[in-house]
Design an enzyme around this catalytic site. Structure first.
Site, PDB file in Angstrom:
ATOM      1  N   HIS A 193      10.204 -40.896 -61.520  1.00  0.00           N
ATOM      2  CA  HIS A 193       9.587 -39.671 -62.036  1.00  0.00           C
ATOM      3  C   HIS A 193       9.777 -39.559 -63.547  1.00  0.00           C
ATOM      4  O   HIS A 193       8.868 -39.144 -64.270  1.00  0.00           O
ATOM      5  CB  HIS A 193      10.189 -38.448 -61.338  1.00  0.00           C
ATOM      6  CG  HIS A 193       9.754 -38.298 -59.916  1.00  0.00           C
ATOM      7  ND1 HIS A 193      10.144 -39.166 -58.928  1.00  0.00           N
ATOM      8  CD2 HIS A 193       8.956 -37.358 -59.315  1.00  0.00           C
ATOM      9  CE1 HIS A 193       9.617 -38.788 -57.775  1.00  0.00           C
ATOM     10  NE2 HIS A 193       8.884 -37.700 -57.978  1.00  0.00           N
ATOM     11  N   HIS A 235      19.121 -38.791 -58.552  1.00  0.00           N
ATOM     12  CA  HIS A 235      19.346 -39.771 -59.602  1.00  0.00           C
ATOM     13  C   HIS A 235      20.556 -39.369 -60.440  1.00  0.00           C
ATOM     14  O   HIS A 235      20.914 -38.181 -60.519  1.00  0.00           O
ATOM     15  CB  HIS A 235      18.123 -39.886 -60.519  1.00  0.00           C
ATOM     16  CG  HIS A 235      16.906 -40.413 -59.829  1.00  0.00           C
ATOM     17  ND1 HIS A 235      16.709 -41.747 -59.579  1.00  0.00           N
ATOM     18  CD2 HIS A 235      15.820 -39.762 -59.330  1.00  0.00           C
ATOM     19  CE1 HIS A 235      15.548 -41.908 -58.970  1.00  0.00           C
ATOM     20  NE2 HIS A 235      14.989 -40.727 -58.798  1.00  0.00           N
TER      21      HIS A 235
END
Length: 271
Positions: A193, A235
């Protein structure tokens, strides 16, 4: 000389330990000497056989073992610095994962953070680019949209390949969603992303005429998309930062292989 010899002989005769009944005390038993000598011979033979049977690779390993132990006991400065930074990254990422689950401090905002992450997903952007490409009637618009589609496809393939190589897991054990499986965004490093948001923001800033407020909002959107992946626990911080770097590199790659208008028209006619 004869007088000294006679004296020593007389001294030996007068010594009680030299009598026959006491001789066994002065000399060790023959059995023990034989057993000791046989044991030494057997141990020497087994040691020699072991050294003969051992491979040269095992000898090298035995010689290298002390050095490996010293390296483990005395790690290098680079190793210490890397492990320290890695520990700080994991600790900070866990603290910033405030939306990792419903029981987290910001668990109520998890759905909103997930919605923000969807805006940086590859599938919606590819679908939107295809729709705009179908409705576009200008050559310049079709050229920009075709190269944008190329950039999105390259981003998905590059990030998926890097994630398969690194295979780093996130700070929290969170299973990827359906859209993540479609784009093979299943591991943590690098953040797909974040790379996509950085690449898209740079691409749109270069090829679209936007007002200054829209430019600022576009840059803020890219940072918010990357930070949202840390907040939901998917993440680490370094994954997002590396994603931004890879996104910029992907933009530079697309600029190098930019497709001309004629190439885009040929591809559109084939499609």
């Amino acid at each position: 000389m004869p007088a000294s010899q006679t004296r020593s002989r007389a001294r030996d005769r007068n010594n009680v330990l030299n009598r026959a009944e006491f001789l066994s005390l002065n000399q060790p038993p023959k059995g023990t000497q034989e057993s000791r000598s046989s044991g030494r011979k057997q141990s020497g033979q087994t040691a020699a056989a072991g050294t003969q049977n051992s491979n040269p690779k095992e000898r090298r390993q035995s010689q290298q073992l002390p050095e490996e132990d010293c390296m483990q006991l005395n790690p290098s400065c680079k190793g210490i610095a890397f492990n320290s930074l890695l520990a700080i990254d994991i600790c900070m990422s866990k603290r910033l994962g405030v939306c990792a689950n419903r029981a987290s401090s910001w668990g109520g905002a998890r759905s909103m953070i997930n919605l923000l992450g969807i805006t940086g997903h590859g599938i919606p952007w590819i679908a939107g680019t295809l729709i705009c490409l179908v409705k576009s009637s200008t050559l310049a618009g079709q050229e920009v949209l075709m190269n944008l589609l190329l950039a999105l496809l390259l981003d998905i393939m590059i990030v998926a390949g890097l994630q398969k190589l690194a295979k780093r897991k996130g700070p929290y054990d969170i299973s990827p969603g359906l859209l993540d499986y479609l784009t093979m965004d299943t591991y943590a490093f690098p953040a797909g992303h974040a790379s996509r948001a950085a690449m898209l923001s740079k691409f749109l800033l270069n090829h679209l005429v936007l007002a200054i407020p829209l430019r600022i909002l576009l840059v803020l959107w890219a940072f918010c998309v990357g930070f949202s992946r840390v907040m939901i626990g998917r993440h680490h911080i370094t994954d997002v930062l590396s994603g931004f770097v890879f996104g910029y590199l992907q933009f530079r790659l697309v600029e190098l292989i930019w497709m001309s208008s004629n190439t885009c028209q040929m591809l559109i006619s084939i499609w």
